[in-house]
Design a protein around this motif. Structure first.
Motif, PDB file in Angstrom:
ATOM      1  N   ALA A   1      30.258  37.912  39.733  1.00 26.95           N
ATOM      2  CA  ALA A   1      31.040  38.928  40.434  1.00 26.95           C
ATOM      3  C   ALA A   1      30.899  40.238  39.678  1.00 26.95           C
ATOM      4  O   ALA A   1      30.883  40.266  38.443  1.00 26.95           O
ATOM      5  CB  ALA A   1      32.508  38.519  40.524  1.00 26.95           C
ATOM      6  N   GLU A   2      30.771  41.344  40.413  1.00 27.01           N
ATOM      7  CA  GLU A   2      30.618  42.665  39.817  1.00 27.01           C
ATOM      8  C   GLU A   2      31.983  43.292  39.630  1.00 27.01           C
ATOM      9  O   GLU A   2      32.872  43.146  40.486  1.00 27.01           O
ATOM     10  CB  GLU A   2      29.738  43.554  40.681  1.00 27.01           C
ATOM     11  CG  GLU A   2      28.329  43.043  40.903  1.00 27.01           C
ATOM     12  CD  GLU A   2      27.558  42.907  39.616  1.00 27.01           C
ATOM     13  OE1 GLU A   2      27.830  43.701  38.681  1.00 27.01           O
ATOM     14  OE2 GLU A   2      26.718  41.986  39.516  1.00 27.01           O
ATOM     15  N   LEU A   3      32.145  44.026  38.535  1.00 28.73           N
ATOM     16  CA  LEU A   3      33.422  44.624  38.197  1.00 28.73           C
ATOM     17  C   LEU A   3      33.153  46.010  37.625  1.00 28.73           C
ATOM     18  O   LEU A   3      32.237  46.189  36.821  1.00 28.73           O
ATOM     19  CB  LEU A   3      34.140  43.763  37.145  1.00 28.73           C
ATOM     20  CG  LEU A   3      35.518  44.255  36.690  1.00 28.73           C
ATOM     21  CD1 LEU A   3      36.502  44.234  37.851  1.00 28.73           C
ATOM     22  CD2 LEU A   3      36.025  43.366  35.547  1.00 28.73           C
TER      23      LEU A   3
ATOM     24  N   LEU B   1      41.218  37.187  40.408  1.00 30.32           N
ATOM     25  CA  LEU B   1      40.117  36.474  41.056  1.00 30.32           C
ATOM     26  C   LEU B   1      40.669  35.335  41.895  1.00 30.32           C
ATOM     27  O   LEU B   1      41.733  34.767  41.574  1.00 30.32           O
ATOM     28  CB  LEU B   1      39.145  35.901  40.020  1.00 30.32           C
ATOM     29  CG  LEU B   1      38.462  36.849  39.041  1.00 30.32           C
ATOM     30  CD1 LEU B   1      37.576  36.040  38.084  1.00 30.32           C
ATOM     31  CD2 LEU B   1      37.620  37.855  39.800  1.00 30.32           C
ATOM     32  N   VAL B   2      39.962  34.993  42.893  1.00 31.42           N
ATOM     33  CA  VAL B   2      40.233  33.780  43.671  1.00 31.42           C
ATOM     34  C   VAL B   2      39.026  32.891  43.514  1.00 31.42           C
ATOM     35  O   VAL B   2      37.922  33.268  43.921  1.00 31.42           O
ATOM     36  CB  VAL B   2      40.491  34.106  45.139  1.00 31.42           C
ATOM     37  CG1 VAL B   2      40.739  32.803  45.920  1.00 31.42           C
ATOM     38  CG2 VAL B   2      41.684  35.031  45.291  1.00 31.42           C
TER      39      VAL B   2
ATOM     40  N   ALA C   1      39.724  40.273  43.703  1.00 27.45           N
ATOM     41  CA  ALA C   1      40.751  41.043  44.388  1.00 27.45           C
ATOM     42  C   ALA C   1      40.854  42.460  43.846  1.00 27.45           C
ATOM     43  O   ALA C   1      41.276  43.376  44.573  1.00 27.45           O
ATOM     44  CB  ALA C   1      42.092  40.316  44.276  1.00 27.45           C
ATOM     45  N   THR C   2      40.476  42.665  42.562  1.00 28.37           N
ATOM     46  CA  THR C   2      40.543  44.014  41.938  1.00 28.37           C
ATOM     47  C   THR C   2      39.156  44.344  41.395  1.00 28.37           C
ATOM     48  O   THR C   2      38.892  44.200  40.202  1.00 28.37           O
ATOM     49  CB  THR C   2      41.573  44.025  40.808  1.00 28.37           C
ATOM     50  OG1 THR C   2      41.243  42.981  39.878  1.00 28.37           O
ATOM     51  CG2 THR C   2      42.970  43.803  41.337  1.00 28.37           C
TER      52      THR C   2
ATOM     53  N   ASP D   1      44.339  31.387  42.445  1.00 31.48           N
ATOM     54  CA  ASP D   1      44.301  32.776  41.951  1.00 31.48           C
ATOM     55  C   ASP D   1      44.290  32.745  40.434  1.00 31.48           C
ATOM     56  O   ASP D   1      45.121  32.105  39.796  1.00 31.48           O
ATOM     57  CB  ASP D   1      45.517  33.561  42.454  1.00 31.48           C
ATOM     58  CG  ASP D   1      45.498  33.725  43.969  1.00 31.48           C
ATOM     59  OD1 ASP D   1      44.374  33.684  44.538  1.00 31.48           O
ATOM     60  OD2 ASP D   1      46.557  33.913  44.558  1.00 31.48           O
ATOM     61  N   VAL D   2      43.344  33.486  39.888  1.00 33.61           N
ATOM     62  CA  VAL D   2      43.181  33.542  38.427  1.00 33.61           C
ATOM     63  C   VAL D   2      43.322  35.003  37.989  1.00 33.61           C
ATOM     64  O   VAL D   2      42.702  35.903  38.573  1.00 33.61           O
ATOM     65  CB  VAL D   2      41.810  33.000  37.978  1.00 33.61           C
ATOM     66  CG1 VAL D   2      41.671  33.109  36.462  1.00 33.61           C
ATOM     67  CG2 VAL D   2      41.638  31.569  38.443  1.00 33.61           C
ATOM     68  N   GLU D   3      44.150  35.215  37.001  1.00 34.80           N
ATOM     69  CA  GLU D   3      44.349  36.572  36.473  1.00 34.80           C
ATOM     70  C   GLU D   3      43.681  36.681  35.086  1.00 34.80           C
ATOM     71  O   GLU D   3      43.994  35.912  34.187  1.00 34.80           O
ATOM     72  CB  GLU D   3      45.837  36.886  36.374  1.00 34.80           C
ATOM     73  CG  GLU D   3      46.096  38.323  35.909  1.00 34.80           C
ATOM     74  CD  GLU D   3      47.573  38.671  35.888  1.00 34.80           C
ATOM     75  OE1 GLU D   3      48.051  39.043  34.801  1.00 34.80           O
ATOM     76  OE2 GLU D   3      48.213  38.558  36.952  1.00 34.80           O
ATOM     77  N   LEU D   4      42.776  37.646  35.005  1.00 37.91           N
ATOM     78  CA  LEU D   4      42.078  37.899  33.750  1.00 37.91           C
ATOM     79  C   LEU D   4      42.618  39.169  33.124  1.00 37.91           C
ATOM     80  O   LEU D   4      43.199  40.035  33.814  1.00 37.91           O
ATOM     81  CB  LEU D   4      40.568  38.059  33.982  1.00 37.91           C
ATOM     82  CG  LEU D   4      39.866  36.934  34.751  1.00 37.91           C
ATOM     83  CD1 LEU D   4      38.389  37.275  34.946  1.00 37.91           C
ATOM     84  CD2 LEU D   4      40.009  35.612  34.013  1.00 37.91           C
TER      85      LEU D   4
END
Length: 663
Positions: free
Chosen positions: A183-185, A108-109, A92-93, A147-150
């Motif tokens: 996933a790319e960040l 993340l989802v 999501a971000t 939903d997962v928050e890192l």
């Protein structure tokens, strides 16, 4: 009620547990079997259990070395591609900002597409050392998503520079590591920190009797995480100071400092005065200049009183041997002066026999130093074997005052080369034997000389009869060397049978002096007269005997028989005197005389041969007289016999004379 045994890890769980307390695997799959003992069918074993991804299709055939063949025939490996049933992840971000004071939040989802309860590990792939990922535990029911928050945080330690970092997140199944998603960040570390600090060291500079100085400019960027580029410049209120920077444009890296050396040149105040100046240095960036000020205090001492220059010649006594010129040093002492003095050098000698040269002839004598120039003096050397002394003076003038230094030139000429040279004949005695000509070598030794030797060669004998030819006639011998000349001579023979000794005198002259050497010439001439005389005696005797024994004496008369017995009987029986009775005995007597001539060869003086020859002539002549005066005797013309006898007698007599001439 019996414990439930986990189908995945074999751990024992409570009978009513739905998840394994050890590996968090879902334990409800075995309820369909109705066996409370935990002996139900485990997923993946033969039985009615569904496929891991919840579909009804059967998995494709397995390939070699862990390859999986999909229903459409494509082959993948568990090392390069996620396996079937991998989680589905949505970021999501995708782009976050991270600062030291505030962590970055990533949402993340994560969706579990399988038919089993699964846990997921979230980690960074090859993260930088300064970055730390904080992730919660993630467990999802089959087909569920969450939903997962890192949280991304900076580790304590060195400053992190401003940057944009591309990171990769890997979300892996705890049940099967082959099921994963990436996933790319993009993480943005913004620039922060104050402007560069500028400090000048030292802040106060004192210069005494100097106009050049330097200081250090320190640019401090330790509090900012981004590089800063600065342009440096300097100025003073009077605009008379010249600034020189080791680098006019400087880029200061984040978290570091840079020292820039600044040199400057400022005009000195008048002698005995002091002057203060404010030096302003600015470091300019995009936001404007950042100044630093340095105080410059300059002072000069009062003008000194210059002492006169002094001149010295080194060495003061110059000695030359067999040379025309010599070098010396001229020392100009201006250590008592405080300013440069332009001087010109000249040389003076009272005898006016010397010539001078100076390098340089005109120069500036630096203050407080001794300046050296090079001088050259030249003079004609004295005659060989003598010496001469020449005083001279070197004068240095600046146009107003003079400084001088005295010196002495002592010149010595070694003796002439011929005075130390030697002349030798090789060999010193030449035996020519019976010959008239011969050769020998003359050596001109100049090994002790220091000059080249040029000499002309000549030769004469005591009696003036020997003629000598030299090759070469003029010899040039270098110092320390030996020269050679080849002598060819002709000497007349001595008298026959004698030995002669002559002395040839060889002279090498340079026009002033001579070198002499002599050669003894020995010759001998044999006495061939006795030998020739003996040969003449032998020949004369043979001619006498041939003429008496074989040849007729008169034309028309044959040679008589020379049998002595027959001649005696004919004389005894004859009644009258006949010529043939007389010729036979005469012939016999001549033969005897010829033999006596031969015997005379053995004598020392040839007397017998001479006497025999005389008797031969007298006997033959007397016979002719007898024939002429005796009546009844016939005297006809002579044949060859008697003349041949006379010739033999003459030869024998001449040979006897030669045998007697021994000297």
């Amino acid at each position: 009620m019996a414990d439930r045994i986990c189908w995945n890890c074999g751990a024992k769980n409570a009978p009513d547990a739905r998840f394994c307390t050890n590996c968090q695997s879902y334990l409800g799959w075995d309820t369909a079997s109705g066996d409370d003992s935990g002996g139900g069918t485990k997923p993946g074993e033969p039985g009615p259990s569904p496929t891991p991804d919840g579909g009804d299709e059967t998995p494709g055939p397995a390939g070699e070395d862990g390859e999986v063949v999909s229903p459409d025939g494509a082959v993948t490996t568990d090392e390069t591609a996620p396996a079937a049933g991998s989680p589905e992840v949505t970021v999501a971000t995708p782009e976050v900002t991270l600062t030291p004071d505030e962590p970055a939040r990533i949402e993340l989802v994560i969706e579990n597409p399988t038919k089993v309860v699964d846990g997921y590990d979230v980690e960074l792939v090859d993260p930088p050392d300064w970055l730390e990922l904080v992730s919660p535990e993630v467990h999802l029911m089959p087909g569920a998503s969450d939903d997962v928050e890192l949280s991304l945080e900076m580790r304590p330690g060195p400053m992190v520079v401003a940057q944009r970092a591309e990171l990769t997140l890997r979300i892996s199944s705890q049940e099967d590591a082959r099921r994963y998603a990436v996933a790319e960040l993009l993480v943005h570390v913004p620039a922060y920190g104050p402007r560069v600090g500028i400090t000048a060291s030292p802040a106060l500079i004192r210069l005494e009797d100097a106009g050049d100085g330097s200081f250090t400019l320190t640019l401090d960027n330790r509090s900012a995480n981004h590089p800063q580029t600065l342009t440096l410049a300097g100025k003073d209120p009077e605009d008379v100071v010249d600034f020189r920077f080791s680098a006019s444009t400087v880029e200061v890296e984040p978290g570091s400092t840079v020292d820039v050396r600044v040199e400057f040149s400022a005009p000195q105040p008048p002698p005995g005065e002091q002057r203060n100046r404010q030096l302003a240095v600015a470091a300019t960036d995009d936001e404007g200049p950042m100044p630093a000020t340095i105080t410059l205090v300059q002072s000069t001492t009062a003008a000194p009183v210059d002492a006169p220059i002094k001149l010295q010649v080194q060495p003061s006594t110059i000695r030359l041997e067999d040379a025309h010129d010599a070098e010396f040093d001229v020392l100009i002492d201006n250590r008592g002066g405080h300013s440069g003095v332009t001087i010109a050098l000249t040389g003076v000698d009272p005898e006016q026999r010397l010539s001078f040269a100076f390098v340089p002839a005109q120069f500036v004598a630096a203050p407080g130093k001794v300046t050296k120039a090079r001088g050259l003096v030249r003079a004609e050397p004295p005659p060989p074997g003598t010496q001469a002394t020449h005083p001279f003076t070197v004068v240095a003038t600046d146009g107003a005052t003079d400084a001088s230094g005295d010196a002495m030139l002592e010149m010595t000429s070694s003796a002439a080369a011929i005075a130390t040279a030697e002349l030798r004949a090789n060999p010193e005695r030449l035996d020519l034997g019976r010959h008239r000509q011969g050769q020998f070598t003359v050596e001109i030794d100049n090994r002790r000389g220091v000059r080249p030797l040029n000499v002309a060669m000549s030769g004469r004998s005591d009696d003036g009869t020997v003629r000598a030819v030299f090759a070469p006639a003029v010899v040039v011998v270098a110092p320390g060397a030996i020269g050679y000349s080849r002598v060819s001579l002709t000497s007349p023979h001595p008298p026959a049978g004698r030995q002669a000794t002559r002395r040839l005198h060889v002279t090498a002259s340079d026009g002033n002096q001579d070198l002499d050497a002599s050669v003894e010439i020995a010759q001998v001439r044999p006495n061939r007269r006795p030998t020739a005389g003996r040969w003449l005696i032998a020949l004369g005797a043979v001619l006498v005997m041939v003429g008496a024994l074989l040849l007729p004496w008169f034309i028309g008369l044959s040679r008589p028989d020379l049998d002595p017995i027959g001649i005696a009987q004919a004389i005894l029986t004859s009644t009258a005197l006949q010529s043939e009775f007389v010729e036979g005995p005469v012939r016999l007597l001549l033969i005897v005389l010829g033999v006596l001539m031969l015997f005379g060869i053995a004598g020392k003086d040839g007397g017998l041969s001479r006497k025999s020859a005389v008797l031969v002539v007298l006997l033959a002549a007397g016979y002719l007289v007898f024939l002429a005066v005796t009546p009844g005797m016939t005297l006809s013309a002579l044949h060859i016999g008697l003349p041949l006898i006379w010739i033999g007698a003459a030869l024998g007599y001449a040979g006897g004379i030669l045998v007697r001439m021994k000297d």
